[in-house]
Structures are given as structure tokens and as C-alpha cells.
Design a protein around this motif. Sequence first.
Motif, PDB file in Angstrom:
ATOM      1  N   GLU A 140       0.823  -1.212   0.000  1.00  0.00           N
ATOM      2  CA  GLU A 140       0.000   0.000   0.000  1.00  0.00           C
ATOM      3  C   GLU A 140       0.861   1.268   0.000  1.00  0.00           C
ATOM      4  N   MET A 141       2.146   1.130   0.259  1.00  0.00           N
ATOM      5  CA  MET A 141       3.006   2.320   0.345  1.00  0.00           C
ATOM      6  C   MET A 141       3.041   3.144  -0.950  1.00  0.00           C
ATOM      7  N   PRO A 142       3.050   2.493  -2.134  1.00  0.00           N
ATOM      8  CA  PRO A 142       2.992   3.326  -3.344  1.00  0.00           C
ATOM      9  C   PRO A 142       1.688   4.117  -3.478  1.00  0.00           C
ATOM     10  N   ILE A 182       2.596  12.450   0.294  1.00  0.00           N
ATOM     11  CA  ILE A 182       3.620  13.358   0.810  1.00  0.00           C
ATOM     12  C   ILE A 182       3.596  14.626  -0.026  1.00  0.00           C
ATOM     13  N   CYS A 183       3.367  14.456  -1.340  1.00  0.00           N
ATOM     14  CA  CYS A 183       3.401  15.619  -2.218  1.00  0.00           C
ATOM     15  C   CYS A 183       2.503  15.424  -3.422  1.00  0.00           C
ATOM     16  N   GLY A 184       1.548  16.311  -3.582  1.00  0.00           N
ATOM     17  CA  GLY A 184       0.630  16.229  -4.712  1.00  0.00           C
ATOM     18  C   GLY A 184       1.170  16.864  -5.968  1.00  0.00           C
ATOM     19  N   VAL A 185       2.322  17.530  -5.843  1.00  0.00           N
ATOM     20  CA  VAL A 185       2.948  18.104  -7.023  1.00  0.00           C
ATOM     21  C   VAL A 185       3.869  17.064  -7.657  1.00  0.00           C
ATOM     22  N   CYS A 186       4.527  16.273  -6.807  1.00  0.00           N
ATOM     23  CA  CYS A 186       5.394  15.218  -7.343  1.00  0.00           C
ATOM     24  C   CYS A 186       4.984  13.832  -6.826  1.00  0.00           C
ATOM     25  N   PRO A 187       3.687  13.500  -6.874  1.00  0.00           N
ATOM     26  CA  PRO A 187       3.270  12.181  -6.363  1.00  0.00           C
ATOM     27  C   PRO A 187       3.871  11.031  -7.164  1.00  0.00           C
ATOM     28  N   VAL A 206      -3.522  11.082 -11.974  1.00  0.00           N
ATOM     29  CA  VAL A 206      -2.280  11.841 -12.133  1.00  0.00           C
ATOM     30  C   VAL A 206      -1.883  12.455 -10.793  1.00  0.00           C
ATOM     31  N   ILE A 207      -2.889  12.882 -10.017  1.00  0.00           N
ATOM     32  CA  ILE A 207      -2.574  13.313  -8.655  1.00  0.00           C
ATOM     33  C   ILE A 207      -2.775  12.074  -7.791  1.00  0.00           C
TER      34      ILE A 207
END
Lengths: 487, 322
Positions: free
Chosen positions: A54-56, A62-67, A164-165
Motif C-alpha cells: 500500500e506504500m505506493p 507526501i506531495c501532490g505536485v510530485c506524487p 495523475v494526482i
Amino acid sequence: MNSQRITINPITRLEGHGKIEIFLDDKGDVATAALQIPELRGFEKFAEGRPAEEMPRITPRICGVCPTTHHMASVKALDALYQVAPTAAGKAIRELMYSAFMLEDHLLHFFFLGGPDFIMGPQSAPAGRNILGVIGKVGLEAAGKLIRLRRECRALIEFIGGKVIHPVGCLPGGVSKPFPEEERRRYKPTAEFGVEFVRFVLKVFHDLVLGNKEYLDLILGDIYKHKTYYMGMVDERNRVNFYDGLIRVVDPDGKEFAKFAGQDYLQHLAERVEPWTYVKFLYLKKVGWKGFVDGKSSGVYRVAPLARLNAAEGMATPLAQEEYQKMYAALGGKPAHNTLAYHWARLIEALYAAERLRELLEAPELTDPDVRNIPTAVPKEGIGVVEAPRGTLFHHYQTDSRGIITKANLLVATQNNQAAMSMSIAKAAAGLIKGGKVSEGLLNMVEMAFRPYDPCMACSTHALGETPLVVRVLDSGRRVVRELRRH
Amino acid sequence: MPKPKVAFYWCSSCGGCEESIVDLHEDILKVVEAVDIVFWPVALDFKLKDVEAMPDGSIAVSFINGAIRMSEQEEAVKLLRRKSQLVVAHGSCAHLGGIPGLANLWDRKSIFARVYREVPSVDNPAGIFPQDQTLTPQGTLDLPSFYDTVKTLDQTIDVDYYLPGCAPPKDLILAALKAILTCELPPKGSVLAPKTTLCDTCPRKDSKPEKTVLKDIKRPHQVMIDPEKCFLDQGLICAGPATRSGCGEKCIKANMPCRGCFGPTDEVQDQGAKLLSALASLYDVSDEAEAQKLADSIVDLSGTLYRFSLPASILRRKQGVA
């Protein structure tokens, strides 16, 4: 004790939240400056007890700009955890998604975050120093192209990753579904257009930025310069690679200092805690922490575009390689220590990402339906590393025999640059603020010391926020002697 | 007629909800034409100071994303509440607590210990933690406080509407903006999304047999997932039965099961309890020992049932964290 201080809160046009405190001495010159990050979310703790697979899906938050970058580092950690290599198609599909992501994310920074300082001017009116001002300046046609390219890249990421997000499509040993031939045909024009568009952006950069003596002096000047170590991932020929390879560190003279596999990170990197900020500072263990100073005897190093180019010996695609040589010729050789050159290096990387996208869309294995190897090993420990847009990213998981996380450690891209960012801000402040004289334009130029790094405080500390930008100059009785606002 | 003023603000979030606005792509230009964005930290240099200077209630709508984790976030949303006619909780974290809400399985002390003292890369012999105030020779450096418990936005301020999803999809954002601009809003407190469950709109709905039975729970990495068949019918946990529709079934189209980011439907108070009862109703077991075995095969029950909604649940947080 002199307590004249300048507070910049918040710093703006970055992912996340930070404030700058500048303390002045009796003469009104800068005594010291600190970049404080006021947030934390604690992913390393609440990962415990979660199923590793589930970690991926968890760590992209952590970041929605660089998920996509967390999704990828995470799944590579799972490959290692389960000792399972992705199939040829699985690897090609992952890297295709990753190249599209690097391309669109670098362009986001150039147009939305860091670029407006140059496109509009460092001391231009703050109300126009943003994407809307940029659209006005480059014209609707160019803006339309940017929007189209980002839309198509993000549609490709969405096709592979589902969203994508916060993509969901990567699993240990590969990906969740095949990439059909019709999608290959659909996205080939996107890659072509990407190459063409980044070349256009580079031309804009050459004309607007490098063609402007004032900007060039800023780029080459001492205010925005630090001689540090540099770190980045390279392929077997020491060329920049975002998805896989060894990690290479060069010293301030450009000599190879270390080259190691991601799983050996603990031998090379360590984190320091300071009481005045929530973020931890990474440094080179073998050099040691000598404080916020540069030079060969200090363990401070830098990552992300310029650092990656410095740590490598070239680019793996022809057009990016051509521009790489151009950049170092203009900057007077390698390594380049000019922080503002990060903006140039970022565009070179965007060009590489577009060319790599084009290559991968030609790869015969891309559409092979065999997209995943099912893991069979008993899990224990796995480390995954990728180059995020903002630097080297490490995910390190330990699990019980059922694959439930017992310990997690995350070294996040922007953390690598934290010490250097603090130093850059302090140096810019010291160079710009003299005799207690500050102006709105100068303040933006202090902020321009961190923007090249494209910092992601969401990643660094896992939170975001913003409060007003006010600068107060206090006298030693803590009375406000001057207050400035950027409008 | 002046354009309505709109603000976007972030708390304990990841920036994905800001990206959801940027991802309106060409439509962002239409939004910029229709409204006056007075505050959008990631992209524009407007200040909270400017917001403070505005008359109360002068912002038509504030879209606030992120959970409430730090003291500074609480102060900022209270200010925005005063200045705004409407507040929309934008995305899973503001709506339900989201992924950062999983931190409610721990507390400040255990999180600090792990992050700053225990991880293998940290070199912190003095055991330093970040402090709310640090004295330096030049003056004091302040940091906002880190709370023990993550809260949702509506546990902090009054919220008018909710945009669900991690991150909310483009069509729902545009529909919400349109509803606000044309004053065609549903009752206060509504979630601006369909009222049905994900199972009702799932493209795999027709693949479901007369009765789905759970005999053996599998995990996504352990099996080749059939791209056509109901996940539950394949023995894979899917939060579809306990989750609101409206996401566009994106994870499912990527051949991955739902994890519940849209939260529960209007009829359900506690998403985790609903999912648990849905799973239990599918158990195909003949005695208690079998039932126990099947229950034990669900690894990480709390983190699965409440992946996105722990702070909004009846329990809110784990009690007595060691």
C-alpha cells in the motif's frame, strides 16, 4: 545584544511553507539568517503497520505536485523488498510515465514558480510576478502550448497510473495493466511536441534571460553562488538518469568523491536536527557536518537539476547534450556553482525528458502484455531510489515476514538541499541588505536565492501553508521601526 | 458589477488540491475571467495581510484543503472563515482528515521520537526536537505547535460544503464553482458529488455474480488481477461498497481496487464501520473458527477501513498510544 530583525513570512511561489528570519548587527548589516520550515506530518511513523504494497498509494500523499516520484521510489523499494525485477514492459511503462512527469513538472516550475522572477523581472511589480503575468508577456499562443503539453503529459500519466494526482498503477515486479498500441500512437505526437516546445522555451530563456546583461550578471555574480559537493543519479556512462542507476557525488572541483548504489545510502548520508525548524538537514557523512558553510571540508552538498548535471558527465540524448555543453561553456566550465543556473539546467533536463519520452514510445517492449512478475520471496527490507525533479529521493522499508511495515525511513529530495538553501538565503541577504536598507524588490531577490532549488516543503516536512508577507524592522527594544509589505 | 472574490488556501496537505486547480488546464483561464482570485499562495503573491484588511464576509468563497495539524493552520482558517461567505472543504484531508489523518494512530511524542531520534540516517546525539521557541544570540526563533491529533476542517471551523476526493476531479470542481457563481446551491453541509456508492457506478458492476462471497482474502501484489471482474469477487479488498461515487472510477480503470478517498455516502456516519459490515456480509464461513481465520487474513484493519477518514470517524484517534 542587537535585536534588529527582518521577518519574511511566508516565502512564496514554492510548494509549501517557509519563513525567513534575518538578524541585523549594529550597523544594519546581516549578522545571520535562518530559513525556518514550520510544518511536519510524520509519514515515517504512520507508515508503521501498513501493508508494504500500500506504500505506493500512501506515500504519494507526501506531495501532490510530485506524487509520481514517491509512487516510483516506493514501488522500487518494493521490488527490492520482494527481490523481484519488473518485466521489460513493466519497466518501460514505468519509465514512460516517469519521463512524462519530469517534463510537465519542470515546466510547471519554470512558468508558475521560479520563472516569473526572470520573465517579469526580479524587482517587477509583485502583482504581476506570477503565471498570469507570464501569460500576458509570452502571449496566449505560447501559454496555450504550455497548457496543451501539460494536459497531454498528465493524461499519459493518468492512463498508466489511473490518477495523475496520486497514481496507483505500479506494483512490485511491474505495473497493473498493459500499454496498448493505440496509446503508443496517441502519444507519439505529444513527445514530438514536447521536444519542440522545450526548445522554444529554451529560446525564450536565451533571449529574455541570457540576452539580458543585468540578469547574466546576477547569474554569474557572487551573491547567488556556493561551492559545494553535488549529487545525482547516473547511468553506466555517467550520464544523467532519473529512473535508475548509481548515485555519484562530485566534490566542489568536480572530481568524483563517491559512487554508490542506493541501498548503501546510510554509509554516505546523515541527517542533522536543528531546534528552530521541523525539517532535517542532510549532509555527507564522510565529510561531516561543519555547519552552514560551503567548500570541500564541509559536508553540505546539493541535488536537483544543476547538481545532477554537475555530478554527471553528460546527457543521454543528443539535443539535451548539445544544450548541456552550451551551458557549461557559458558558465565558464564544470562544475557550475551558480545557483541561478538551476533554472537553465532544469530546462535542459526537461528537454532530456521529452527526448526520452520519444525514445520510450518507440521501444518495442512497451506494448508487451507481460507487465508484471508476481513476487515469491519472503520480504524483509527494501530500498528504492529515484531522481525526483527536486533531487534524489530514498524510500527505505523494513517489514515482518507478512510484508507489514515495521520501520520506514524517507530521505526526501528537498531535504538534500535544505542546508544549501539556508546558506543561499543568508548569503543573498548579506549581499543585498546593507545599513538596514531594505525594499520590496530586494526582498524578492532574497527569495530568489531559494526558488532555483524548486523546494518542496510538502515533501521535506509533509505539509503546506501560507501566512502574510510582512517585514518588520525592530529596534533593540523590540519596537517596530519600519514595516514593509509586498503588495 | 465586481467579480466575486475567491480564495484558495492549504493546511496540512500535499499540494495535490492546488494541482487539481491547475489541472483545470484551459478552463483555468475561464475561471480567472469569471472570478477575482484574491489569494492563492502557490501561484500568486497575495498576502493574508491583504485578507485581514478586507471587510468580513467580502470573499464569496474560500476553498480550503488539508487537515488541521499545526497551530498556525487553525489561526489561518479562522481568519478565512470570518472573511468568507462560504467555505468549501476541498479534498479528502479537509473533508475527512485524509492520509495525514493516519497519524492519529500515533501521537506527537511517538512521531517526534521516530522522525528526529530513531531513523537510521539521523545523527542527533543530543536528542534535539524542534521547539516552539529557540533562543539564539540574536533573538528568538518561533515555530508553530504540532498538535497531538489531526482534525478535519469542520472540527475546527464551520464548513458550508465539501468537495470530496484525493484530489477532487475536474468536473466536480467546475460544477461546484458554477453552482456557487449561479447561486444554485444544495442545502448547507452537502457533499458536492453524487449520492450513490462507487459500486453503483463501477464499470465492473455487471461482472458481479448473484452473490459475491469472500472465502479467502488476497492482496493486490500477490495475484494477477482480472481487469474485468469485481475486486471483491476476486478476494481483493475494495472500499467501493462504503465509498461515495463521483471519482470517475480512475483507480478501478487502472486495475486497482478503491481505497475510499471520496468518503462515505450521506446515509453513513462512519466509513470504516460501513466497510467492515460490507465485508462481513460477504464472508462465506460455516463456523466461528473459519470466520476468525478470514478476519485475521485482513492485514492492517484500521489502516484499511479508515485509510482516508480516521479523524472524521466515531473513534477519531487511537486512545492511549504507547
